[in-house]
Scaffold this motif. Structure first.
Motif, PDB file in Angstrom:
ATOM      1  N   ILE A  56      19.443  53.237  69.041  1.00  0.00           N
ATOM      2  CA  ILE A  56      19.048  52.484  67.935  1.00  0.00           C
ATOM      3  C   ILE A  56      19.661  53.206  66.712  1.00  0.00           C
ATOM      4  CG2 ILE A  56      16.994  52.400  66.764  1.00  0.00           C
ATOM      5  CD1 ILE A  56      16.479  50.974  69.385  1.00  0.00           C
ATOM      6  N   ALA A  57      19.801  54.446  66.990  1.00  0.00           N
ATOM      7  CA  ALA A  57      20.740  55.217  65.949  1.00  0.00           C
ATOM      8  C   ALA A  57      22.221  54.412  65.895  1.00  0.00           C
ATOM      9  CB  ALA A  57      21.172  56.639  66.183  1.00  0.00           C
ATOM     10  N   GLY A  58      22.533  53.974  66.935  1.00  0.00           N
ATOM     11  CA  GLY A  58      23.651  53.255  66.779  1.00  0.00           C
ATOM     12  C   GLY A  58      23.613  51.686  66.255  1.00  0.00           C
ATOM     13  N   TRP A  59      22.306  51.065  66.279  1.00  0.00           N
ATOM     14  CA  TRP A  59      22.215  49.944  65.539  1.00  0.00           C
ATOM     15  C   TRP A  59      22.654  50.560  64.178  1.00  0.00           C
ATOM     16  CZ3 TRP A  59      16.877  47.835  67.084  1.00  0.00           C
ATOM     17  CH2 TRP A  59      16.837  47.518  68.550  1.00  0.00           C
ATOM     18  N   GLY A  60      22.127  51.698  63.560  1.00  0.00           N
ATOM     19  CA  GLY A  60      22.269  51.962  62.306  1.00  0.00           C
ATOM     20  C   GLY A  60      23.702  52.259  61.909  1.00  0.00           C
ATOM     21  N   ILE A  61      24.509  52.704  62.732  1.00  0.00           N
ATOM     22  CA  ILE A  61      26.053  52.926  62.479  1.00  0.00           C
ATOM     23  C   ILE A  61      26.701  51.422  62.215  1.00  0.00           C
ATOM     24  CG2 ILE A  61      28.047  53.823  63.228  1.00  0.00           C
ATOM     25  CD1 ILE A  61      26.791  55.706  64.941  1.00  0.00           C
ATOM     26  N   ALA A  62      26.661  50.634  63.068  1.00  0.00           N
ATOM     27  CA  ALA A  62      26.812  49.375  63.116  1.00  0.00           C
ATOM     28  C   ALA A  62      26.514  48.541  61.632  1.00  0.00           C
ATOM     29  CB  ALA A  62      26.320  48.556  64.135  1.00  0.00           C
ATOM     30  N   TYR A  63      25.402  48.786  61.144  1.00  0.00           N
ATOM     31  CA  TYR A  63      25.042  48.497  59.816  1.00  0.00           C
ATOM     32  C   TYR A  63      25.564  48.989  58.757  1.00  0.00           C
ATOM     33  CZ  TYR A  63      21.625  44.751  61.359  1.00  0.00           C
ATOM     34  OH  TYR A  63      21.175  43.384  61.919  1.00  0.00           O
ATOM     35  N   ILE A  64      26.257  50.288  58.887  1.00  0.00           N
ATOM     36  CA  ILE A  64      26.794  50.732  57.886  1.00  0.00           C
ATOM     37  C   ILE A  64      28.005  49.915  57.521  1.00  0.00           C
ATOM     38  CG2 ILE A  64      28.309  52.766  57.153  1.00  0.00           C
ATOM     39  CD1 ILE A  64      26.708  54.588  58.808  1.00  0.00           C
ATOM     40  N   PHE A  65      28.527  49.448  58.519  1.00  0.00           N
ATOM     41  CA  PHE A  65      30.124  48.720  58.308  1.00  0.00           C
ATOM     42  C   PHE A  65      29.486  47.514  58.029  1.00  0.00           C
ATOM     43  CE2 PHE A  65      31.023  52.208  61.322  1.00  0.00           C
ATOM     44  CZ  PHE A  65      31.889  52.732  60.703  1.00  0.00           C
ATOM     45  N   ARG A  66      28.317  46.728  58.477  1.00  0.00           N
ATOM     46  CA  ARG A  66      28.249  45.504  58.134  1.00  0.00           C
ATOM     47  C   ARG A  66      28.095  45.271  56.640  1.00  0.00           C
ATOM     48  NH1 ARG A  66      27.860  45.408  62.900  1.00  0.00           N
ATOM     49  NH2 ARG A  66      27.792  43.886  64.554  1.00  0.00           N
ATOM     50  N   THR A  67      27.223  46.333  56.099  1.00  0.00           N
ATOM     51  CA  THR A  67      26.712  46.093  54.969  1.00  0.00           C
ATOM     52  C   THR A  67      27.843  46.555  53.839  1.00  0.00           C
ATOM     53  OG1 THR A  67      24.785  47.269  55.483  1.00  0.00           O
ATOM     54  CG2 THR A  67      24.824  47.322  53.266  1.00  0.00           C
ATOM     55  N   ALA A  68      28.592  47.505  54.268  1.00  0.00           N
ATOM     56  CA  ALA A  68      29.770  47.867  53.292  1.00  0.00           C
ATOM     57  C   ALA A  68      30.785  46.763  53.347  1.00  0.00           C
ATOM     58  CB  ALA A  68      30.580  49.189  54.074  1.00  0.00           C
ATOM     59  N   SER A  69      31.004  45.946  54.216  1.00  0.00           N
ATOM     60  CA  SER A  69      31.950  44.772  54.280  1.00  0.00           C
ATOM     61  C   SER A  69      31.391  43.570  53.510  1.00  0.00           C
ATOM     62  CB  SER A  69      32.460  44.334  55.707  1.00  0.00           C
ATOM     63  OG  SER A  69      31.456  44.074  56.421  1.00  0.00           O
ATOM     64  N   PRO A  99      11.096  45.755  67.273  1.00  0.00           N
ATOM     65  CA  PRO A  99      11.926  46.912  66.908  1.00  0.00           C
ATOM     66  C   PRO A  99      13.277  46.470  66.153  1.00  0.00           C
ATOM     67  CG  PRO A  99      12.106  46.712  69.285  1.00  0.00           C
ATOM     68  CD  PRO A  99      11.037  45.721  68.855  1.00  0.00           C
ATOM     69  N   GLY A 100      13.554  45.021  65.792  1.00  0.00           N
ATOM     70  CA  GLY A 100      14.466  44.689  64.801  1.00  0.00           C
ATOM     71  C   GLY A 100      14.077  44.725  63.424  1.00  0.00           C
ATOM     72  N   LEU A 101      12.664  44.935  63.218  1.00  0.00           N
ATOM     73  CA  LEU A 101      12.041  44.601  61.751  1.00  0.00           C
ATOM     74  C   LEU A 101      12.880  45.204  60.731  1.00  0.00           C
ATOM     75  CD1 LEU A 101       9.493  43.392  60.446  1.00  0.00           C
ATOM     76  CD2 LEU A 101       8.574  45.822  60.517  1.00  0.00           C
ATOM     77  N   ILE A 102      13.506  46.537  60.655  1.00  0.00           N
ATOM     78  CA  ILE A 102      13.935  46.961  59.393  1.00  0.00           C
ATOM     79  C   ILE A 102      15.279  46.380  59.233  1.00  0.00           C
ATOM     80  CG2 ILE A 102      12.934  49.146  59.132  1.00  0.00           C
ATOM     81  CD1 ILE A 102      15.359  50.483  59.824  1.00  0.00           C
ATOM     82  N   PHE A 103      15.931  46.009  60.510  1.00  0.00           N
ATOM     83  CA  PHE A 103      17.272  45.433  60.540  1.00  0.00           C
ATOM     84  C   PHE A 103      17.087  43.891  60.362  1.00  0.00           C
ATOM     85  CE2 PHE A 103      17.457  49.032  63.200  1.00  0.00           C
ATOM     86  CZ  PHE A 103      18.483  49.872  62.864  1.00  0.00           C
ATOM     87  N   GLN A 104      16.009  43.382  60.248  1.00  0.00           N
ATOM     88  CA  GLN A 104      16.069  42.185  59.889  1.00  0.00           C
ATOM     89  C   GLN A 104      15.347  41.974  58.326  1.00  0.00           C
ATOM     90  OE1 GLN A 104      13.777  41.189  63.248  1.00  0.00           O
ATOM     91  NE2 GLN A 104      15.401  40.089  64.166  1.00  0.00           N
ATOM     92  N   THR A 105      14.974  42.974  57.891  1.00  0.00           N
ATOM     93  CA  THR A 105      14.383  42.916  56.291  1.00  0.00           C
ATOM     94  C   THR A 105      15.157  43.397  55.330  1.00  0.00           C
ATOM     95  OG1 THR A 105      13.004  44.809  56.862  1.00  0.00           O
ATOM     96  CG2 THR A 105      11.879  42.739  57.220  1.00  0.00           C
ATOM     97  N   LEU A 106      15.527  44.806  55.447  1.00  0.00           N
ATOM     98  CA  LEU A 106      16.217  45.700  54.645  1.00  0.00           C
ATOM     99  C   LEU A 106      17.791  44.698  54.327  1.00  0.00           C
ATOM    100  CD1 LEU A 106      15.656  49.391  55.346  1.00  0.00           C
ATOM    101  CD2 LEU A 106      14.646  47.667  53.867  1.00  0.00           C
ATOM    102  N   PRO A 107      18.339  44.063  55.132  1.00  0.00           N
ATOM    103  CA  PRO A 107      19.618  43.650  54.513  1.00  0.00           C
ATOM    104  C   PRO A 107      19.562  42.404  53.631  1.00  0.00           C
ATOM    105  CG  PRO A 107      19.585  43.854  57.001  1.00  0.00           C
ATOM    106  CD  PRO A 107      18.491  44.144  56.395  1.00  0.00           C
ATOM    107  N   ILE A 108      18.254  41.794  53.676  1.00  0.00           N
ATOM    108  CA  ILE A 108      17.884  40.830  52.733  1.00  0.00           C
ATOM    109  C   ILE A 108      17.900  41.388  51.369  1.00  0.00           C
ATOM    110  CG2 ILE A 108      16.380  39.085  51.986  1.00  0.00           C
ATOM    111  CD1 ILE A 108      15.265  38.953  54.756  1.00  0.00           C
TER     112      ILE A 108
END
Ligand code: TRP
Length: 458
Positions: free
Chosen positions: A120-133, A297-306
């Motif tokens: 799950i922490a790995g999902w977080g790492i992936a999202y650093i790059f998605r958000t930054a780009s 389990p995907g909840l924050i990854f499907q809400t915060l990016p919005i």
């Protein structure tokens, strides 16, 4: 006086925190993590909101804080890894050395938890790059959901991020948990807190804010099942890092003059505030965008990016947020393997590096099961209609940790010599009586009742 061996004279071979604050920071670093920001919102969503939150708060206050005091106390009294502490304390007090099994169960729980925690922490790492780009700029709920689906459906990517996170964790543990941890937590925790406040500002501005608040805080007990009660109790243990020896091993590095009660209360309060703040950020976004609170389990990854896609400066705040989330997960992860590493150093004569690397390799392998449970093995549900990830999480958080907490309460309340416990806590007479009453007559029966209820025995 009555003490057989002066615990005051014991020291840990692994060293000691530089002060009471160093311990508070390290333990808060352990407590605040994915449990607060990722898990608390999604299980609250799955369990209908307010009633679940109330039960969780109740468990933190009535079981969590007293058990944390007990766990720190055992650790500081024994000054060794949980396995050896339990064994030598028991021998010293003329009790069965089999109590060391409590330490072993903790080591096992730590293995299983870290194996999925790292993914799950790995999902977080992936999202650093998605958000930054800028992937989420102007994002809609549908777009964000499909981006998440694409990530978890790609086992190779998940494995790569899982590997990176395990390596990061191994490096810190190999160097000894005391080094940079204190400084890191000092900067990161306030940073995470500030970002959550910024996000709260965004959430308040969304149309779903009041709906989100009432979902979190209006209590409707008809929405809660007995499995929900078990989940609330299990989460109190999980979020406070209790029941597996993590806080015990950190306690074994605690200076003798620090107040165990005060430190436990401070840590629990900080942890709870972060979780509630995360809930207040997430649910307004959920309701403003027509999302499903129980989406898993995907909840924050499907809400915060919005939010990051819509708010001014979102790409920057979002990138920072995921960086801090990963750091918070990191400071938690190290406490999950510290008991095992301390044991190997004490008993097998391993160097810290060798011990940390061997433990991590085993956990990395186990993590592959979680990686696959979101794609290739998504339909593999060996028990209770749950995937391997759900089973690992349920077995550890809802069963092993509360069972560990139950045994810790019994040990401190009934097995250890009362005099030793009283001296170690150094409380006023009335506070000590209150705590002893809770640890003897409230926490253990409460844990047992929740178990019996959840397994439909009563
Ligand atoms: N408490 C951490 C979180 O909420 C996770 C964690 C770290 C943990 N160490 C633990 C959970 C020990 C249980 C036991 O993210």
């Amino acid at each position: 006086m009555g003490r057989i061996i002066l615990a005051t004279n014991r020291t840990s071979i692994h060293g000691q925190w530089s002060s009471r604050w160093a311990f508070i920071l390290a333990a808060t670093g352990s407590a605040v993590g994915l449990g607060n920001i990722w898990k608390f919102p999604y299980i609250t969503g799955e369990n209908g909101g307010g009633a679940f939150v109330l039960l969780y708060l109740f468990c933190v206050a009535l079981i969590g804080i007293p058990v944390m005091m007990a766990e720190v106390l055992i650790g500081r009294y024994g000054r060794q890894s949980p396995i050896n502490t339990m064994r030598s304390l028991s021998k010293e007090m003329g009790r069965s050395p089999a109590w060391s099994l409590l330490g072993w169960m903790g080591v096992l729980a730590g293995f299983i938890i870290l194996s999925y925690y790292s993914v799950i922490a790995g999902w977080g790492i992936a999202y650093i790059f998605r958000t930054a780009s800028g992937t989420f700029d102007g994002a809609t709920a549908d777009g964000v959901t499909s981006i998440f689906g694409a990530l978890v459906g790609d086992p190779e990517k998940l494995l790569a991020w899982h590997t990176l996170f395990i390596v990061m964790t191994t490096i810190v543990v190999a160097r000894g948990v005391k080094g940079g941890l204190e400084k890191a937590v000092k900067i990161l925790m306030p940073g995470l807190f500030l970002l959550l406040v910024v996000l709260l500002g965004y959430s308040i501005s969304t149309p779903g804010f009041s709906k989100g608040v009432s979902f979190l805080f209006s209590v409707d007990f008809s929405k809660i099942t007995s499995a929900g009660v078990l989940t609330a109790m299990g989460h109190a243990f999980f979020t406070l890092s209790l029941g597996m020896g993590a806080i015990m091993v950190y306690g074994s590095y605690l200076p003798q003059n620090a107040s165990i009660a005060k430190t436990s209360i401070i840590i629990s309060l900080m942890d709870t505030v972060v979780a509630l703040l995360a809930g207040l950020v997430i649910f307004p976004i959920v309701f403003s965008n027509g999302l499903e609170p129980g989406s898993g389990p995907g909840l924050i990854f499907q809400t915060l990016p919005i939010a990051f896609g819509q708010m001014p400066g979102g790409a920057l705040f979002g990138t920072l947020f995921f960086i801090l989330l990963v750091f918070a997960a990191w400071t938690s992860a190290i406490s999950l393997i510290e008991p095992a590493v301390a044991y190997l150093v004490e008993n097998k004569g391993y160097s810290r590096v060798y011990a940390a690397v061997s433990v991590s390799i085993a956990i990395w392998f186990l993590g592959i099961a979680t990686v696959l449970s979101f794609s290739t093995w998504a339909e593999f549900k060996p028990m209770l209609d749950k995937t391997l990830f759900d089973l690992f999480d349920g077995l550890t958080a809802n069963i092993m940790l509360p069972l560990g907490g139950l045994l810790i309460s019994i040990y401190v309340g009934w097995v250890m010599h009362n005099k030793a416990v009283e001296e170690e806590l150094a409380l006023s007479a009335s506070s000590y009586k209150l705590w002893l009453f809770i640890i003897r007559y409230i926490s253990p029966p409460a844990i047992i009742l929740v178990f019996l209820h959840a397994f439909e025995i009563i």
